[in-house]
Motif scaffolding. Structure first.
Motif, PDB file in Angstrom:
ATOM      1  N   ARG A  86     -30.817 -59.845  81.426  1.00  0.00           N
ATOM      2  CA  ARG A  86     -30.566 -59.104  80.191  1.00  0.00           C
ATOM      3  C   ARG A  86     -31.741 -59.299  79.218  1.00  0.00           C
ATOM      4  N   PRO A  87     -31.968 -58.347  78.325  1.00  0.00           N
ATOM      5  CA  PRO A  87     -32.996 -58.557  77.302  1.00  0.00           C
ATOM      6  C   PRO A  87     -32.805 -59.869  76.556  1.00  0.00           C
ATOM      7  N   GLU A  88     -31.549 -60.221  76.326  1.00  0.00           N
ATOM      8  CA  GLU A  88     -31.241 -61.447  75.566  1.00  0.00           C
ATOM      9  C   GLU A  88     -31.579 -62.726  76.343  1.00  0.00           C
ATOM     10  N   ASP A  89     -31.909 -62.587  77.632  1.00  0.00           N
ATOM     11  CA  ASP A  89     -32.318 -63.753  78.429  1.00  0.00           C
ATOM     12  C   ASP A  89     -33.808 -64.063  78.271  1.00  0.00           C
ATOM     13  N   ILE A  90     -34.564 -63.141  77.691  1.00  0.00           N
ATOM     14  CA  ILE A  90     -36.019 -63.300  77.609  1.00  0.00           C
ATOM     15  C   ILE A  90     -36.438 -64.504  76.765  1.00  0.00           C
ATOM     16  N   PRO A  91     -35.809 -64.782  75.611  1.00  0.00           N
ATOM     17  CA  PRO A  91     -36.205 -65.996  74.860  1.00  0.00           C
ATOM     18  C   PRO A  91     -36.097 -67.273  75.696  1.00  0.00           C
ATOM     19  N   ALA A  92     -35.064 -67.367  76.538  1.00  0.00           N
ATOM     20  CA  ALA A  92     -34.909 -68.557  77.380  1.00  0.00           C
ATOM     21  C   ALA A  92     -35.991 -68.614  78.456  1.00  0.00           C
ATOM     22  N   ILE A  93     -36.395 -67.449  78.951  1.00  0.00           N
ATOM     23  CA  ILE A  93     -37.484 -67.395  79.929  1.00  0.00           C
ATOM     24  C   ILE A  93     -38.776 -67.897  79.295  1.00  0.00           C
ATOM     25  N   LEU A  94     -39.053 -67.458  78.069  1.00  0.00           N
ATOM     26  CA  LEU A  94     -40.242 -67.930  77.355  1.00  0.00           C
ATOM     27  C   LEU A  94     -40.163 -69.431  77.101  1.00  0.00           C
ATOM     28  N   GLU A  95     -38.988 -69.872  76.724  1.00  0.00           N
ATOM     29  CA  GLU A  95     -38.776 -71.304  76.452  1.00  0.00           C
ATOM     30  C   GLU A  95     -39.047 -72.150  77.688  1.00  0.00           C
ATOM     31  N   SER A  96     -38.711 -71.608  78.858  1.00  0.00           N
ATOM     32  CA  SER A  96     -38.874 -72.360  80.110  1.00  0.00           C
ATOM     33  C   SER A  96     -40.343 -72.542  80.481  1.00  0.00           C
ATOM     34  N   GLY A  97     -41.189 -71.587  80.064  1.00  0.00           N
ATOM     35  CA  GLY A  97     -42.598 -71.635  80.446  1.00  0.00           C
ATOM     36  C   GLY A  97     -42.835 -71.375  81.917  1.00  0.00           C
ATOM     37  N   ASP A  98     -41.810 -70.885  82.615  1.00  0.00           N
ATOM     38  CA  ASP A  98     -41.853 -70.697  84.070  1.00  0.00           C
ATOM     39  C   ASP A  98     -42.286 -69.268  84.398  1.00  0.00           C
ATOM     40  N   ARG A  99     -43.502 -69.118  84.932  1.00  0.00           N
ATOM     41  CA  ARG A  99     -44.000 -67.772  85.265  1.00  0.00           C
ATOM     42  C   ARG A  99     -43.105 -67.072  86.290  1.00  0.00           C
ATOM     43  N   THR A 100     -42.503 -67.809  87.202  1.00  0.00           N
ATOM     44  CA  THR A 100     -41.676 -67.194  88.245  1.00  0.00           C
ATOM     45  C   THR A 100     -40.351 -66.668  87.711  1.00  0.00           C
ATOM     46  N   ALA A 101     -39.967 -67.082  86.497  1.00  0.00           N
ATOM     47  CA  ALA A 101     -38.706 -66.608  85.911  1.00  0.00           C
ATOM     48  C   ALA A 101     -38.858 -65.247  85.255  1.00  0.00           C
ATOM     49  N   ARG A 121     -49.580 -57.234  80.812  1.00  0.00           N
ATOM     50  CA  ARG A 121     -49.078 -56.719  82.083  1.00  0.00           C
ATOM     51  C   ARG A 121     -47.837 -57.483  82.544  1.00  0.00           C
ATOM     52  N   ALA A 122     -47.784 -58.790  82.254  1.00  0.00           N
ATOM     53  CA  ALA A 122     -46.608 -59.581  82.610  1.00  0.00           C
ATOM     54  C   ALA A 122     -45.443 -59.291  81.674  1.00  0.00           C
ATOM     55  N   ILE A 123     -45.723 -59.053  80.386  1.00  0.00           N
ATOM     56  CA  ILE A 123     -44.669 -58.651  79.447  1.00  0.00           C
ATOM     57  C   ILE A 123     -44.055 -57.330  79.902  1.00  0.00           C
ATOM     58  N   THR A 124     -44.921 -56.378  80.287  1.00  0.00           N
ATOM     59  CA  THR A 124     -44.427 -55.083  80.751  1.00  0.00           C
ATOM     60  C   THR A 124     -43.566 -55.244  81.998  1.00  0.00           C
ATOM     61  N   GLY A 125     -44.022 -56.048  82.929  1.00  0.00           N
ATOM     62  CA  GLY A 125     -43.232 -56.302  84.137  1.00  0.00           C
ATOM     63  C   GLY A 125     -41.897 -56.946  83.834  1.00  0.00           C
ATOM     64  N   THR A 126     -41.856 -57.811  82.828  1.00  0.00           N
ATOM     65  CA  THR A 126     -40.614 -58.473  82.431  1.00  0.00           C
ATOM     66  C   THR A 126     -39.657 -57.484  81.774  1.00  0.00           C
ATOM     67  N   VAL A 127     -40.197 -56.605  80.937  1.00  0.00           N
ATOM     68  CA  VAL A 127     -39.372 -55.558  80.307  1.00  0.00           C
ATOM     69  C   VAL A 127     -38.788 -54.630  81.381  1.00  0.00           C
ATOM     70  N   LEU A 128     -39.588 -54.295  82.390  1.00  0.00           N
ATOM     71  CA  LEU A 128     -39.102 -53.445  83.483  1.00  0.00           C
ATOM     72  C   LEU A 128     -38.046 -54.168  84.317  1.00  0.00           C
ATOM     73  N   TYR A 129     -38.221 -55.459  84.523  1.00  0.00           N
ATOM     74  CA  TYR A 129     -37.205 -56.240  85.251  1.00  0.00           C
ATOM     75  C   TYR A 129     -35.872 -56.205  84.505  1.00  0.00           C
ATOM     76  N   ALA A 130     -35.927 -56.293  83.186  1.00  0.00           N
ATOM     77  CA  ALA A 130     -34.695 -56.207  82.392  1.00  0.00           C
ATOM     78  C   ALA A 130     -34.052 -54.838  82.579  1.00  0.00           C
ATOM     79  N   GLY A 189     -40.908 -61.314  84.823  1.00  0.00           N
ATOM     80  CA  GLY A 189     -41.174 -60.188  85.715  1.00  0.00           C
ATOM     81  C   GLY A 189     -42.582 -60.232  86.283  1.00  0.00           C
ATOM     82  N   PRO A 190     -42.899 -59.278  87.167  1.00  0.00           N
ATOM     83  CA  PRO A 190     -44.205 -59.261  87.825  1.00  0.00           C
ATOM     84  C   PRO A 190     -45.324 -58.787  86.899  1.00  0.00           C
ATOM     85  N   THR A 191     -46.542 -58.985  87.351  1.00  0.00           N
ATOM     86  CA  THR A 191     -47.711 -58.458  86.653  1.00  0.00           C
ATOM     87  C   THR A 191     -47.945 -57.038  87.154  1.00  0.00           C
ATOM     88  N   VAL A 192     -47.757 -56.055  86.295  1.00  0.00           N
ATOM     89  CA  VAL A 192     -47.884 -54.651  86.707  1.00  0.00           C
ATOM     90  C   VAL A 192     -49.367 -54.289  86.882  1.00  0.00           C
TER      91      VAL A 192
END
Length: 251
Positions: free
Chosen positions: A212-227, A197-206, A229-232
């Motif tokens: 950008r989609p290309e920002d997602i690896p850095a978001i994963l690297e950060s480990g920061d849930r607030t960075a 549900r959080a992956i889906t929310g992140t894809v929708l945020y993109a 997308g939402p939980t759908v």
């Protein structure tokens, strides 16, 4: 003592998820009650995963041990006469003594469904996430593909069930469209709490241009849930495929 596996499906709208809870109706609790009535024993079911409240399963496996000699071919019918219409057991089979529905599961696929139309559809209430703004599935796919591989997925999990590690391997993460219905399919060797549900929310945020989609690896690297997308909402999520060494249970 036989070890019996059940292949089943359920609409999770009326339930507080799979797991037995003291003050709420669960899928597991409903099935255990039915099995106790049928076998005359106190039955403990082990499920292949802890689906949350409102989440559905088109494919699910659970196992239990019993001294009852009720024939396997009669068991699904017996269970289905003791359960509501939103739970259906399709098959029962005897499995190896050491089989465990969750521990023996090699990988799972979840599908998140989005009803992407300007006009809501009452037949998708609690069965797909209504999203009225037109979405480009090719762009969604670009974002979804960023999750494939072995990563620390702490940025896309809610605080809940404790796990030893938040590292998982995603084998595919794809988005497809059929008319107004979008499906995001994710297959992995394991899932964290609310991960799909959080992956889906992140894809929708993109798709909304939040990043950008290309920002997602850095978001994963950060480990920061607030960075991320939402939980759908849960109603769009389905457990759709399972893989075991015992191929009778796959599907």
């Amino acid at each position: 003592m036989r070890n019996i596996a059940l292949k089943l499906m359920y609409n999770g709208t009326a339930y507080h998820g799979w797991q037995v809870q003291k003050n709420a109706v669960s899928v597991c609790g409903t099935l255990e009650k039915a099995l106790t009535e049928i076998t005359g024993e106190r039955v403990h079911l082990t499920g292949c995963g802890r689906t949350d409240a409102g989440v559905h399963a088109e494919a699910y496996v659970a196992n239990f041990r019993t001294a009852s000699r009720i024939p396997l071919e009669r068991l699904p019918f017996a269970i289905n006469t003791h359960t509501p219409e939103d739970i259906a057991v399709g098959e029962a089979m005897e499995v190896a003594e050491d089989f465990n529905a969750i521990g023996s599961c090699l990988k799972k696929e979840y599908t998140y469904r989005i009803y992407n139309s300007r006009v809501k559809n009452p037949f998708y209430v609690n069965r797909a996430y209504f999203y009225p703004k037109r979405l480009d599935e090719a762009y969604l796919n670009r974002a979804a593909h960023m999750f494939v591989g072995t990563h620390d997925f702490a940025a896309v999990r809610s605080v809940g069930t404790q796990t030893k590690t938040t590292v998982r391997t995603i084998y595919w993460c794809d988005v497809s469209r059929s008319g107004e219905l979008l499906e995001l399919r994710v297959c992995a060797n394991g899932f964290l709490y609310n991960m799909v549900r959080a992956i889906t929310g992140t894809v929708l945020y993109a798709a909304e241009g939040k990043f950008r989609p290309e920002d997602i690896p850095a978001i994963l690297e950060s480990g920061d849930r607030t960075a991320a997308g939402p939980t759908v909402p849960p109603g769009g999520l389905y457990l759709t495929r399972l893989w075991y060494e015992d191929e009778r249970l796959n599907g």
